[in-house]
Design a protein around this motif. Structure first.
Motif, PDB file in Angstrom:
ATOM      1  N   ARG A 265       0.837  -1.194   0.000  1.00 22.35           N
ATOM      2  CA  ARG A 265       0.000   0.000   0.000  1.00 22.35           C
ATOM      3  C   ARG A 265       0.877   1.251   0.000  1.00 22.35           C
ATOM      4  N   VAL A 266       1.923   1.230   0.786  1.00 20.59           N
ATOM      5  CA  VAL A 266       2.839   2.374   0.780  1.00 20.59           C
ATOM      6  C   VAL A 266       3.401   2.577  -0.612  1.00 20.59           C
ATOM      7  N   ARG A 267       3.766   1.465  -1.231  1.00 22.21           N
ATOM      8  CA  ARG A 267       4.349   1.560  -2.576  1.00 22.21           C
ATOM      9  C   ARG A 267       3.331   2.126  -3.546  1.00 22.21           C
ATOM     10  N   ARG A 268       2.093   1.643  -3.418  1.00 20.90           N
ATOM     11  CA  ARG A 268       1.069   2.144  -4.338  1.00 20.90           C
ATOM     12  C   ARG A 268       0.837   3.631  -4.129  1.00 20.90           C
ATOM     13  N   GLU A 269       0.889   4.055  -2.886  1.00 18.31           N
ATOM     14  CA  GLU A 269       0.691   5.492  -2.655  1.00 18.31           C
ATOM     15  C   GLU A 269       1.833   6.292  -3.231  1.00 18.31           C
ATOM     16  N   LYS A 270       3.052   5.750  -3.104  1.00 19.52           N
ATOM     17  CA  LYS A 270       4.188   6.444  -3.712  1.00 19.52           C
ATOM     18  C   LYS A 270       3.995   6.566  -5.209  1.00 19.52           C
ATOM     19  N   ILE A 271       3.575   5.453  -5.794  1.00 22.98           N
ATOM     20  CA  ILE A 271       3.396   5.463  -7.250  1.00 22.98           C
ATOM     21  C   ILE A 271       2.327   6.475  -7.634  1.00 22.98           C
ATOM     22  N   SER A 272       1.262   6.534  -6.884  1.00 21.15           N
ATOM     23  CA  SER A 272       0.208   7.477  -7.268  1.00 21.15           C
ATOM     24  C   SER A 272       0.680   8.910  -7.082  1.00 21.15           C
ATOM     25  N   LEU A 278       3.781  13.619 -12.477  1.00 19.44           N
ATOM     26  CA  LEU A 278       3.910  13.505 -13.927  1.00 19.44           C
ATOM     27  C   LEU A 278       2.727  14.138 -14.621  1.00 19.44           C
ATOM     28  N   GLN A 279       1.588  13.994 -14.022  1.00 17.72           N
ATOM     29  CA  GLN A 279       0.392  14.583 -14.622  1.00 17.72           C
ATOM     30  C   GLN A 279       0.543  16.099 -14.730  1.00 17.72           C
ATOM     31  N   GLU A 280       1.150  16.672 -13.680  1.00 13.71           N
ATOM     32  CA  GLU A 280       1.343  18.121 -13.746  1.00 13.71           C
ATOM     33  C   GLU A 280       2.371  18.496 -14.793  1.00 13.71           C
ATOM     34  N   LEU A 281       3.386  17.653 -14.947  1.00 17.30           N
ATOM     35  CA  LEU A 281       4.446  17.979 -15.894  1.00 17.30           C
ATOM     36  C   LEU A 281       3.978  17.889 -17.325  1.00 17.30           C
TER      37      LEU A 281
ATOM     38  N   SER B 101      10.764   4.172  -9.003  1.00 15.64           N
ATOM     39  CA  SER B 101      11.834   5.099  -9.333  1.00 15.64           C
ATOM     40  C   SER B 101      11.812   5.445 -10.811  1.00 15.64           C
ATOM     41  N   LEU B 102      11.239   4.539 -11.622  1.00 16.59           N
ATOM     42  CA  LEU B 102      11.106   4.871 -13.038  1.00 16.59           C
ATOM     43  C   LEU B 102      10.238   6.105 -13.206  1.00 16.59           C
ATOM     44  N   LEU B 103       9.165   6.160 -12.465  1.00 16.83           N
ATOM     45  CA  LEU B 103       8.281   7.328 -12.569  1.00 16.83           C
ATOM     46  C   LEU B 103       8.994   8.595 -12.121  1.00 16.83           C
ATOM     47  N   GLU B 104       9.764   8.464 -11.055  1.00 16.22           N
ATOM     48  CA  GLU B 104      10.472   9.650 -10.574  1.00 16.22           C
ATOM     49  C   GLU B 104      11.503  10.118 -11.582  1.00 16.22           C
ATOM     50  N   GLU B 105      12.253   9.152 -12.133  1.00 12.48           N
ATOM     51  CA  GLU B 105      13.256   9.508 -13.121  1.00 12.48           C
ATOM     52  C   GLU B 105      12.607  10.099 -14.354  1.00 12.48           C
ATOM     53  N   THR B 106      11.451   9.570 -14.710  1.00 15.65           N
ATOM     54  CA  THR B 106      10.758  10.110 -15.877  1.00 15.65           C
ATOM     55  C   THR B 106      10.393  11.568 -15.651  1.00 15.65           C
ATOM     56  N   ALA B 107       9.933  11.863 -14.457  1.00 14.79           N
ATOM     57  CA  ALA B 107       9.565  13.251 -14.167  1.00 14.79           C
ATOM     58  C   ALA B 107      10.768  14.166 -14.316  1.00 14.79           C
ATOM     59  N   ASP B 108      11.881  13.752 -13.734  1.00 17.69           N
ATOM     60  CA  ASP B 108      13.074  14.583 -13.822  1.00 17.69           C
ATOM     61  C   ASP B 108      13.562  14.682 -15.261  1.00 17.69           C
TER      62      ASP B 108
END
Lengths: 413, 132
Positions: A265-272, A278-281, B101-108
């Motif tokens: 669950r922690v991981r999923r929250e991190k991913i979200s 990314l959505q903002e970017l 970390s892939l998502l984080e790296e993608t953002a950067d």
């Protein structure tokens, strides 16, 4: 009041729903030791309402009496347990009791006499533990130990049969004797008092904590039947620690709470979280919902950016010279932009930059116009006269620009 | 930082290859763009490290043997059925990261890429229509 409660306890052994509840609930409470120790203070006040108010008041009235061992012991003489026996029993397990209690009851007075008393009357404990927090929970643990030590407590033997099973099931100690059926039963029974608890409570914190505890015990019990028991126990122990660290990660109702699911669950929250970033970017992604579509959008955006880089590099390859002035202006713009953003901490103001820029621009212009070899020296002098705070890369680039302008001029002219 | 590095690299490219074709130069400029991006991002980021490794590796290999393709070679096959395969291929060093970390790296990476694109666009714009 005392007699009524105890008679109730003694008469009903296995079928006493209340006792079962209380025992299960108490054992469920007893070894959430760190968390209960923390939460107990909050919960005690609210728990008394939920669970058998008369019992609680009885217990509360007992609490101050506990400090005085003599009157306390005298009250329960008619139970059939001789005070010397109980004291010896108490003494026998006392070294273990406070030792066990001390890590868990840091803020409860581990009164030896109180422990003794509580341990002696396990049915009373079982009945009251449901409404009590750690002290009785610990005394229940002590009671379980007593059972191992002393067979004289035949009256409560049945209760103890159940209790160590639940205690073991919940990782309470070394009693690994419960079978899965009793565990599941206990889990179901435990769920109900917890549900009652949370239904009756208006306190969200208390309810959440109770939910957390009960659901944890629930799923712990259920999952330990499927997974290996020692693993389950370790997982529970491990899950306690992360639960304490990530106190904001609550096991929501109906969700599994062993360590794997918590970590997931922690991981999923991190991913979200990262998906939101990314959505903002990525422009135009705010209305898109769903991970797959978002991923496609992100991939498309990255691809388009890379294609733009390629296209622009082709353009730059074609549009070769005339970089000197442009470099100048670009550098000034970008330099000011970047340093305006980053060097404010250094206290480097753009106003300081401008005069130097002006100077270097003059040097550059002179170098360009005359196309003479002497002027790069002038330019270099201008460059060297810049304050040390300037990046030496800037100086290098300026020199390069001067060189390129000098080298290009014969070509262009 | 990005601007300086890139402009320096750009001028270097123009200075050292005045006679080569536009295509070759554009390729060099593109590599210079990525290299300056990676340098300015620093070694903190996995994608910048992967890019720098690739560049050094390529430079060493180019000296020894022929050119190697610039696309990142996945060191190990990506997990089957993973939804992020395309992204892993795009982001340098993405094949060896977990999804988070892939998502984080993608953002950067997106941030740096957009900065680079803006910079290059401004260079092209400032050079103006009469470039030569």
């Amino acid at each position: 009041m005392d007699m009524n409660e105890r008679d109730e306890c003694s008469s009903e052994k296995n079928e006493n729903h209340l006792n079962y509840h209380n025992a299960g609930f108490s054992s469920g409470w007893q070894f959430r030791n760190p968390s209960v120790g923390i939460v107990a203070g909050d919960q005690r006040g609210s728990m008394e309402e939920s669970f058998n108010p008369s019992l609680w008041k009885l217990c509360e009235s007992d609490m101050p009496a506990i400090a005085k061992p003599v009157p306390a012991t005298s009250r329960f003489d008619d139970d059939g347990w001789t005070p010397p026996d109980s004291s010896s029993r108490g003494g026998s397990f006392l070294p273990g009791g406070p030792a066990i209690l001390s890590p868990t009851l840091s803020h409860f007075p581990a009164d030896s006499a109180f422990i003794k008393r509580a341990a002696r009357f396990s049915c009373f404990n079982a009945a009251s533990l449901g409404g009590m927090a750690t002290p009785f929970g610990a005394s229940h643990l002590a009671g379980a130990q007593i059972h191992n030590i002393d067979i004289n407590m035949a009256k409560d033997a049945s209760l103890h049969d159940v209790d160590p099973g639940e205690a073991a099931d919940l990782g309470g100690g070394g009693h690994e004797t419960a079978d899965s059926s009793s565990k599941d039963l206990a889990a179901k029974k435990r769920r109900r008092p917890a549900e009652e608890l949370e239904v009756e409570q208006g306190d969200p914190q208390m309810a959440a904590a109770a939910k957390r505890e009960s659901v944890d015990t629930d799923h712990k019990a259920e999952q330990s039947s499927s997974t290996a028991k020692p693993n389950g126990k370790h997982a529970k122990d491990a899950s306690d620690a992360p639960k304490e660290d990530y106190i904001h990660v609550r096991a929501r109702r109906g969700q599994a709470t062993n360590s794997h699911s918590l970590a997931e669950r922690v991981r999923r929250e991190k991913i979200s979280q990262r998906m939101k970033l990314l959505q903002e970017l990525v422009p135009g992604c705010s209305k898109v919902t769903g991970k797959a579509v978002m991923l496609d959008e992100i991939i498309n955006y990255v691809q388009s950016l890379q294609q733009q880089v390629e296209f622009l590099s082709m353009k730059l390859a074609a549009v070769n010279p005339r970089l000197d002035f442009n470099i100048e202006s670009l550098l000034s713009k970008d330099f000011l932009q970047s340093h305006g953003g980053t060097s404010s901490a250094i206290g480097f103001s753009p106003d300081v930059v401008h005069p130097q820029m002006h100077l270097s621009q003059q040097g550059l212009v002179q170098a360009e116009i005359s196309g003479n070899l002497n002027h790069p020296n002038a330019f270099r002098r201008a460059v060297n006269s810049m304050p040390n705070a300037w990046d030496e890369q800037l100086q290098n680039v300026m020199q390069m620009a001067a060189f390129s302008s000098n080298s290009q001029q014969p070509r262009t002219q | 930082m990005l601007a300086f590095r890139f402009l320096r690299a750009l001028t270097l490219v123009h200075r050292t290859t005045p006679n080569s074709s536009n295509a070759a130069r554009s390729r060099r400029i593109q590599r210079a763009a990525f290299a300056s991006m990676a340098y300015s991002a620093g070694p903190r980021r996995a994608w910048s490290r992967a890019l720098l490794c690739r560049f050094h590796f390529h430079r060493a290999r180019r000296r020894c043997a022929g050119r190697s393709r610039t696309a990142g070679v996945p060191r190990r096959p990506s997990t089957t059925g993973s939804p992020a395969d395309g992204l892993r291929r795009l982001v340098p060093g993405g094949t060896e990261m977990d999804y988070c970390s892939l998502l984080e790296e993608t953002a950067d990476y997106i941030r740096c890429l957009s900065k680079q694109v803006k910079l290059m666009q401004s260079i092209v714009d400032s050079v103006g229509p009469g470039g030569r």
